[in-house]
Design a protein around this motif. Structure first.
Motif, PDB file in Angstrom:
ATOM      1  N   THR A  73      -5.875  -6.188  -2.970  1.00  0.00           N
ATOM      2  CA  THR A  73      -6.370  -7.540  -3.237  1.00  0.00           C
ATOM      3  C   THR A  73      -7.672  -7.457  -4.025  1.00  0.00           C
ATOM      4  N   GLY A  74      -8.124  -8.622  -4.456  1.00  0.00           N
ATOM      5  CA  GLY A  74      -9.451  -8.751  -5.031  1.00  0.00           C
ATOM      6  C   GLY A  74      -9.621  -8.103  -6.390  1.00  0.00           C
ATOM      7  N   GLN A 105      -1.367  -5.381   9.080  1.00  0.00           N
ATOM      8  CA  GLN A 105      -0.066  -5.207   8.424  1.00  0.00           C
ATOM      9  C   GLN A 105      -0.092  -4.097   7.386  1.00  0.00           C
ATOM     10  N   ILE A 107      -2.370  -4.089   4.525  1.00  0.00           N
ATOM     11  CA  ILE A 107      -2.939  -4.449   3.225  1.00  0.00           C
ATOM     12  C   ILE A 107      -4.237  -3.664   3.092  1.00  0.00           C
TER      13      ILE A 107
ATOM     14  N   LEU B 105       5.190  -4.108   6.993  1.00  0.00           N
ATOM     15  CA  LEU B 105       5.121  -4.550   5.608  1.00  0.00           C
ATOM     16  C   LEU B 105       5.921  -3.595   4.730  1.00  0.00           C
ATOM     17  N   THR B 107       7.413  -2.023   1.117  1.00  0.00           N
ATOM     18  CA  THR B 107       6.805  -1.715  -0.181  1.00  0.00           C
ATOM     19  C   THR B 107       7.615  -2.407  -1.264  1.00  0.00           C
ATOM     20  N   GLU B 109       7.545  -2.502  -4.439  1.00  0.00           N
ATOM     21  CA  GLU B 109       8.018  -1.710  -5.576  1.00  0.00           C
ATOM     22  C   GLU B 109       9.352  -1.035  -5.264  1.00  0.00           C
ATOM     23  N   TYR B 152      -7.081 -17.454  -6.409  1.00  0.00           N
ATOM     24  CA  TYR B 152      -6.105 -17.056  -7.429  1.00  0.00           C
ATOM     25  C   TYR B 152      -5.002 -18.110  -7.565  1.00  0.00           C
ATOM     26  N   LYS B 221       1.975  -8.733  -0.262  1.00  0.00           N
ATOM     27  CA  LYS B 221       0.605  -8.514   0.172  1.00  0.00           C
ATOM     28  C   LYS B 221      -0.321  -9.610  -0.334  1.00  0.00           C
ATOM     29  N   ASN B 222       0.068 -10.259  -1.406  1.00  0.00           N
ATOM     30  CA  ASN B 222      -0.862 -11.133  -2.105  1.00  0.00           C
ATOM     31  C   ASN B 222      -0.346 -12.556  -2.253  1.00  0.00           C
ATOM     32  N   LYS B 275       2.059  -4.575 -10.813  1.00  0.00           N
ATOM     33  CA  LYS B 275       1.196  -4.686  -9.640  1.00  0.00           C
ATOM     34  C   LYS B 275       0.804  -6.139  -9.394  1.00  0.00           C
ATOM     35  N   GLY B 278      -4.216 -10.798  -6.229  1.00  0.00           N
ATOM     36  CA  GLY B 278      -4.545 -12.060  -5.584  1.00  0.00           C
ATOM     37  C   GLY B 278      -5.202 -11.849  -4.247  1.00  0.00           C
ATOM     38  N   CYS B 279      -5.220 -12.909  -3.449  1.00  0.00           N
ATOM     39  CA  CYS B 279      -5.783 -12.835  -2.103  1.00  0.00           C
ATOM     40  C   CYS B 279      -4.794 -12.093  -1.202  1.00  0.00           C
ATOM     41  N   ALA B 280      -5.286 -11.627  -0.071  1.00  0.00           N
ATOM     42  CA  ALA B 280      -4.392 -11.066   0.931  1.00  0.00           C
ATOM     43  C   ALA B 280      -3.610 -12.200   1.589  1.00  0.00           C
ATOM     44  N   VAL B 281      -2.321 -11.956   1.846  1.00  0.00           N
ATOM     45  CA  VAL B 281      -1.547 -12.912   2.642  1.00  0.00           C
ATOM     46  C   VAL B 281      -2.154 -12.954   4.047  1.00  0.00           C
ATOM     47  N   LYS B 282      -2.360 -14.168   4.552  1.00  0.00           N
ATOM     48  CA  LYS B 282      -3.070 -14.308   5.837  1.00  0.00           C
ATOM     49  C   LYS B 282      -2.087 -14.173   7.006  1.00  0.00           C
ATOM     50  N   TYR B 283      -1.568 -12.947   7.142  1.00  0.00           N
ATOM     51  CA  TYR B 283      -0.643 -12.687   8.236  1.00  0.00           C
ATOM     52  C   TYR B 283      -1.351 -12.794   9.578  1.00  0.00           C
ATOM     53  N   SER B 284      -0.562 -12.989  10.593  1.00  0.00           N
ATOM     54  CA  SER B 284      -1.072 -12.951  11.966  1.00  0.00           C
ATOM     55  C   SER B 284      -1.812 -11.647  12.197  1.00  0.00           C
TER      56      SER B 284
END
Lengths: 292, 286
Positions: A73-74, A105, A107, B105, B107, B109, B152, B221-222, B275, B278-284
């Motif tokens: 990210t970022g 997870q 990331i 999670l 991959t 790719e 993003y 992830k994003n 690739k 962006g931001c990280a997905v806000k998973y639990s």
């Protein structure tokens, strides 16, 4: 090297205060989560020498900024450097080694927490005259994140007189540069306790004094297949499987010799015959140390 | 100096700014010296994948009504489809993989060229969407991981109209576009997402995935992560929306647009993975 000033953020920014000598902080802007300042290592610069500038960020507790390497990210600090070419030339930024963080997870990011100090070398022209001034302007933007991310930006400037009397850095300034240099990775030499071997797609990094090892891949490195799994290990050996690619393996190896002390190395595999850039930087650093 | 730290949940003070992520980046002429000062801003990681073979056809409905059997068949098909390619019939019924039971999670790719995972999710208006229904209707399906507070995402809807433009371009053209929010915190709140959807004039639905099961299965992830699924159920593209993660390119390459065009033309999707950013997905965070 004289670049057109980016105006895109002009309306969004508190501007830096030009015209002051030496270490110069950003104008007060307490709402930034990562607060930058420019710090010159000396109060003045001599013609022909390299003057080091620290782009020094103080990062709010629990927030982080990004290293310019492999991240999920970022994105990292972006800079536009402006300096009058007849007086000085800006070199490449030197980045400190990052910290690795990951979510439950998986990331995974390489980030800076608390502090991020990027070093900028300014080579003062031989033709610079005593009494002239090095006027450096740095336009920057960066992403700073906790659970959420915010884009921040700033324009900082600093002015350093050309003089024969360069003075000594204050203890505070010396501490900033000492801390920054302690996080700069160095090329591996024959005397360093690191060995690298390749077997098929896997690279094994071994260091006998290590309690723990971690590898931080550059953005343009051959990508690891599973960095979450392979990027760090307890003990003296780290084996990383890479995806098939013709790109070299590039990054930073961190070798912890104790829970709080580590050595930092640049990794370039297969090895190059010589590393002119790294050598040039070493010479620059040592010649500057001598000058002090 | 310290070893890796896990991102904690301590003091989960959510700052005010995330609702209004000001200073979102926008595309503009490159004022920064990427070539000399910041070479890492490029993401030269696109890889070319061979076009997967078309899926075998099995009896309709099994995948949905008999999950265990479907799972076994899908797994089998995952392993077998390249070895034993078969042509889809014109009735165009596909068998998809079942969502994995484990919450790890994937991959992304490595998923390109494989069979998509079927799912049913409910959108912010209460409508259910099942992936296999759209594919069985002969549609290409685009998945867009979404978070209304991510700078993003905000940028792609407000500074530019990247997503809405593509939805408008392909909406009548056998493409189903689904935004998915896999956030488990308040960024995944249905009302917030629906309000944002209206504010941004989104013609496509936002599906809620609060357990994160769909996001994890697709290796998202994003926000935004983009996945383009061919009408035969194969993941044809996974990755970033474009090559402009720095928001600095005046004319970015849009990989999703290229993938859709290739699928519509019946040709090979050259770039199967790029690739994501962006931001990280806000998973639990459990």
């Amino acid at each position: 090297m004289f670049k057109t000033l980016a105006l895109a953020f002009a309306t969004l920014l508190p501007l830096g205060i030009p015209g002051q000598v030496g270490a110069q902080a950003h104008s007060k802007s307490s709402d930034l989560h990562a607060q930058p300042r420019l710090v010159a290592e000396q109060m003045a610069a001599k013609p022909g020498q390299t003057l080091w500038i620290a782009i020094d960020f103080t990062i709010e507790d629990q927030w982080h900024t990004y290293w310019p390497g492999t991240n999920d990210t970022g994105f990292p600090l972006q800079t536009e450097i402006e300096v009058h070419p007849q007086i000085a030339a800006a070199g490449d930024l030197l980045w400190p080694a990052p910290h690795r963080i990951s979510s439950p997870q998986g990331i995974l990011d390489h980030v800076f927490e608390d502090h991020m100090t990027v070093l900028l070398p300014l080579t003062i022209s031989n033709n610079a005259r005593l009494g002239e001034t090095v006027s450096l302007q740095v336009s920057m933007r960066w992403l700073v994140c906790k659970t959420a991310c915010i884009m921040e930006s700033a324009e900082l400037s600093i002015q350093i007189p050309i003089s024969d009397a360069i003075g000594r850095p204050s203890p505070q300034t010396a501490a900033i540069f000492e801390r920054a240099r302690s996080r700069l990775p160095q090329p591996i030499t024959d005397s360093d306790p690191v060995t690298i071997t390749q077997e098929g797609p896997s690279l094994t990094l071994t260091s006998t004094p290590a309690e723990r090892l971690a590898f931080y891949p550059s953005e343009n490195s051959r990508p690891p297949r599973n960095l979450l799994r392979d990027g760090q290990a307890e003990g003296q050996t780290l084996t990383i499987e890479f995806r098939e690619s013709n790109d070299p393996i590039l990054g930073v190896l961190e070798v912890w010799t104790s829970p709080t002390e580590s050595l930092l190395y640049t990794i370039h595999w297969p090895p190059e015959n010589n590393e002119p850039r790294a050598q040039a930087r070493d010479q620059e650093l040592s010649s500057f140390t001598g000058d002090r | 100096m310290s070893p890796e730290r896990k991102l904690g949940t301590k003091n989960c003070r959510v700052s005010q700014e995330i609702d209004e992520p000001v200073l979102a980046p926008r595309a503009r002429k490159d004022p920064f010296q990427y070539s000399t000062l910041n070479p890492h801003m490029e993401y030269p990681m696109s890889t070319t994948r061979p076009r997967p073979s078309l899926l075998a056809v099995v009896a309709a409905g099994i995948a949905i009504s008999l999950p265990n059997l479907a799972n076994a068949q899908a797994q089998h098909q995952h392993e077998q489809k390249d070895a034993a390619p078969q042509r889809a019939h014109e009735t165009h019924e596909v068998t998809l993989a079942a969502l994995p039971a484990t919450s790890t999670l994937a991959t992304l790719e490595d998923l390109v060229g494989k069979t998509a995972f079927d799912f049913t999710l409910t959108d912010t208006e209460g409508n259910k969407h099942t992936l296999s229904d759209s594919l069985n209707a002969g549609k290409i399906v685009v998945l867009e991981w979404f978070n209304p507070t991510c700078p993003y995402v905000v940028s792609h809807y407000t500074k530019s109209s990247t997503m809405n433009d593509l939805v408008a371009k392909y909406g009548d053209d056998n493409v189903v576009w689904l935004a998915i929010n896999s956030g488990s915190d308040r960024t995944g709140d249905s009302t917030l997402n629906e309000t944002t959807r209206k504010k941004w004039n989104m013609a496509h639905p936002i599906l809620l995935d609060p357990t994160g099961a769909v996001g994890l299965a697709y290796g998202s992830k994003n926000t935004p992560t983009m996945v383009v699924i061919a009408a035969d159920g194969t993941i044809a593209y996974g990755g970033g929306i474009d090559n402009n993660g720095s928001f600095s390119k005046p004319d970015p390459t849009n990989y999703v647009e290229i993938a859709i065009d290739a699928l519509l033309a019946g040709s090979h999707v050259e770039t199967g993975f790029a690739k994501p950013y962006g931001c990280a997905v806000k998973y639990s965070r459990k």
